[in-house]
Design a protein around this motif. Structure first.
Motif, short mmCIF file in Angstrom:
data_model
loop_
_atom_site.label_atom_id
_atom_site.label_comp_id
_atom_site.label_asym_id
_atom_site.label_seq_id
_atom_site.Cartn_x
_atom_site.Cartn_y
_atom_site.Cartn_z
N GLU A 144 2.84 16.11 0.45
CA GLU A 144 1.93 15.12 1.05
C GLU A 144 1.88 15.26 2.57
O GLU A 144 0.80 15.24 3.18
N ILE A 145 3.04 15.42 3.20
CA ILE A 145 3.06 15.56 4.66
C ILE A 145 2.32 16.83 5.08
O ILE A 145 1.51 16.81 6.02
N ALA A 146 2.59 17.94 4.41
CA ALA A 146 1.95 19.21 4.78
C ALA A 146 0.44 19.14 4.59
O ALA A 146 -0.33 19.64 5.42
N THR A 147 0.00 18.50 3.51
CA THR A 147 -1.44 18.38 3.25
C THR A 147 -2.12 17.59 4.37
O THR A 147 -3.16 18.01 4.91
N ILE A 148 -1.55 16.45 4.72
CA ILE A 148 -2.15 15.61 5.78
C ILE A 148 -2.10 16.34 7.11
O ILE A 148 -3.06 16.31 7.89
N ALA A 149 -1.00 17.02 7.39
CA ALA A 149 -0.86 17.72 8.67
C ALA A 149 -1.86 18.88 8.79
O ALA A 149 -2.35 19.18 9.89
N ARG A 150 -2.18 19.54 7.69
CA ARG A 150 -3.18 20.60 7.73
C ARG A 150 -4.58 20.03 7.94
O ARG A 150 -5.40 20.61 8.65
N MET A 151 -4.87 18.91 7.28
CA MET A 151 -6.20 18.32 7.40
C MET A 151 -6.44 17.69 8.77
O MET A 151 -7.57 17.70 9.28
N PHE A 152 -5.36 17.14 9.37
CA PHE A 152 -5.50 16.42 10.64
C PHE A 152 -4.40 16.89 11.60
O PHE A 152 -3.43 16.18 11.85
N PRO A 153 -4.55 18.10 12.15
CA PRO A 153 -3.49 18.67 12.99
C PRO A 153 -3.14 17.77 14.17
O PRO A 153 -4.02 17.21 14.84
N ASP A 154 -1.85 17.63 14.40
CA ASP A 154 -1.31 16.93 15.57
C ASP A 154 -1.65 15.45 15.62
O ASP A 154 -1.57 14.82 16.67
N ARG A 186 3.05 25.90 -1.08
CA ARG A 186 1.97 26.88 -1.08
C ARG A 186 1.13 26.78 0.18
O ARG A 186 0.60 27.77 0.67
N TRP A 187 1.02 25.55 0.73
CA TRP A 187 0.19 25.33 1.91
C TRP A 187 0.99 24.59 2.99
O TRP A 187 0.70 23.44 3.31
N PRO A 188 1.98 25.24 3.58
CA PRO A 188 2.70 24.59 4.68
C PRO A 188 1.78 24.42 5.88
O PRO A 188 0.80 25.16 6.04
N ALA A 189 2.07 23.44 6.70
CA ALA A 189 1.25 23.20 7.89
C ALA A 189 1.58 24.23 8.97
O ALA A 189 2.76 24.46 9.25
N PRO A 190 0.57 24.86 9.59
CA PRO A 190 0.85 25.81 10.67
C PRO A 190 1.64 25.18 11.81
O PRO A 190 2.53 25.80 12.39
N ALA A 191 1.30 23.93 12.13
CA ALA A 191 2.05 23.18 13.14
C ALA A 191 2.82 22.09 12.41
O ALA A 191 2.25 21.11 11.95
N GLN A 227 0.82 -1.21 0.00
CA GLN A 227 0.00 0.00 0.00
C GLN A 227 0.86 1.27 0.00
O GLN A 227 1.93 1.30 0.59
N SER A 228 0.36 2.30 -0.63
CA SER A 228 0.98 3.62 -0.52
C SER A 228 0.80 4.13 0.90
O SER A 228 -0.30 4.09 1.46
N GLY A 229 1.86 4.62 1.48
CA GLY A 229 1.79 5.05 2.88
C GLY A 229 0.95 6.29 3.11
O GLY A 229 0.10 6.32 4.01
N THR A 230 1.14 7.34 2.31
CA THR A 230 0.44 8.59 2.58
C THR A 230 -1.05 8.49 2.26
O THR A 230 -1.88 9.06 2.98
N SER A 231 -1.41 7.78 1.20
CA SER A 231 -2.84 7.65 0.89
C SER A 231 -3.54 6.83 1.96
O SER A 231 -4.67 7.16 2.36
N THR A 232 -2.89 5.79 2.45
CA THR A 232 -3.48 4.97 3.51
C THR A 232 -3.59 5.77 4.80
O THR A 232 -4.62 5.72 5.49
#
Length: 273
Positions: free
Chosen positions: A80-90, A149-154, A44-49
């Protein structure tokens, strides 16, 4: 006295992708603190999972240990990391590392110098995740004024997987923590953990960093282990310096559990937490 390590459940790619959400929801309902995924070739792809699991659960933290850097362009990994971190902080704990070198050979991406590649990717990735504009002309990483363009605030912690001394030292210098696979035999590997932690701490002190950092120690355990057995493993690895102990459920023959045993272990980990 150090706090007891956080317990977690490893959901390996021996499971079919369509079963991940069932297990993730069960682990979340059982109050398992962390669920860890592997980006094994060619599963499996790690980030999509990770994104799917986070979307399907309200609370559990999801670790990805690890994303093999030879397979990935660092700009894409940062996106990918920044997108996931913005959608699901912490809730997202990303890790990078060499990957299994034989698999990297199969995929046609094995680097002549895996350590140089990891060093260059880790430095660029940290800067990109911090929102910096990055230009690089390294042996492997070449970027021309790249900025998210969309870095994660945290910014999520950057974990680096390793086992050999030079990789452990690099992880200490450039990472927020280390991922140790070690020996998946139940109850084994604590001395290796202690030795690895010593290398990481020495590297951090040499770099002028606080010696303490996250230490994620993967460990194998029988899927039918009791809560007391799980607590004992946590204690053993905690004494060796681990801050998180994700457990890989094993069947009676020592192979990763691919049946309902993983659900039983999730309940046990929740009870032991």
């Amino acid at each position: 006295m150090h706090a007891a390590p956080t317990l977690g459940l490893i959901l390996p790619p021996d499971q079919a992708p369509e079963r991940f959400l069932e297990v993730a929801r069960a682990a979340d309902a059982a109050d398992v603190p962390e669920l860890w995924l592997w980006e094994d070739c060619f599963g499996q792809s790690g980030t999509s999972t990770a994104a799917a699991v986070l979307a399907a659960t309200p609370r559990i933290r999801v670790g990805l240990g690890l994303m093999p850097v030879p397979l990935r362009n660092v700009a894409l990994t940062a996106m990918e990391i920044a997108t996931i971190a913005r959608m699901f902080p912490d809730r997202f704990l990303p890790g990078i590392g060499h990957g299994v070198l034989e698999w990297m050979t199969q995929a046609g991406v094995r680097a002549a110098s895996p350590l140089t590649l990891l060093d260059e990717q880790a430095r660029a990735l940290r800067a990109l995740l911090s929102g910096d504009e990055v230009s690089a002309d390294g042996r492997y990483v070449r970027l021309d004024r790249v900025q998210l363009r969309w870095p994660a605030p945290a910014v999520p912690p950057l974990l680096i997987g390793g086992g050999r001394p030079k990789t452990l030292a690099l992880a200490g210098e450039l990472g927020d923590g280390i991922i140790l696979a070690g020996d998946m035999t139940p109850g084994e590997g604590a001395e290796e953990t202690r030795a690895a932690v010593a290398i990481v701490r020495a590297a951090r002190e040499a770099a002028g960093l606080p010696p303490e950092s996250a230490v994620v120690q993967f460990a194998g355990v029988r899927a039918d282990a009791s809560a007391d057995e799980v607590r004992r493993l946590r204690s053993v690895y905690g004494a060796a310096g681990a801050t998180s102990v994700p457990l890989l459920p094993l069947d009676g023959e020592g192979r990763p559990e691919s049946g309902d045993g993983i659900l039983r272990l999730a309940e046990t980990i929740g009870a032991a937490t």
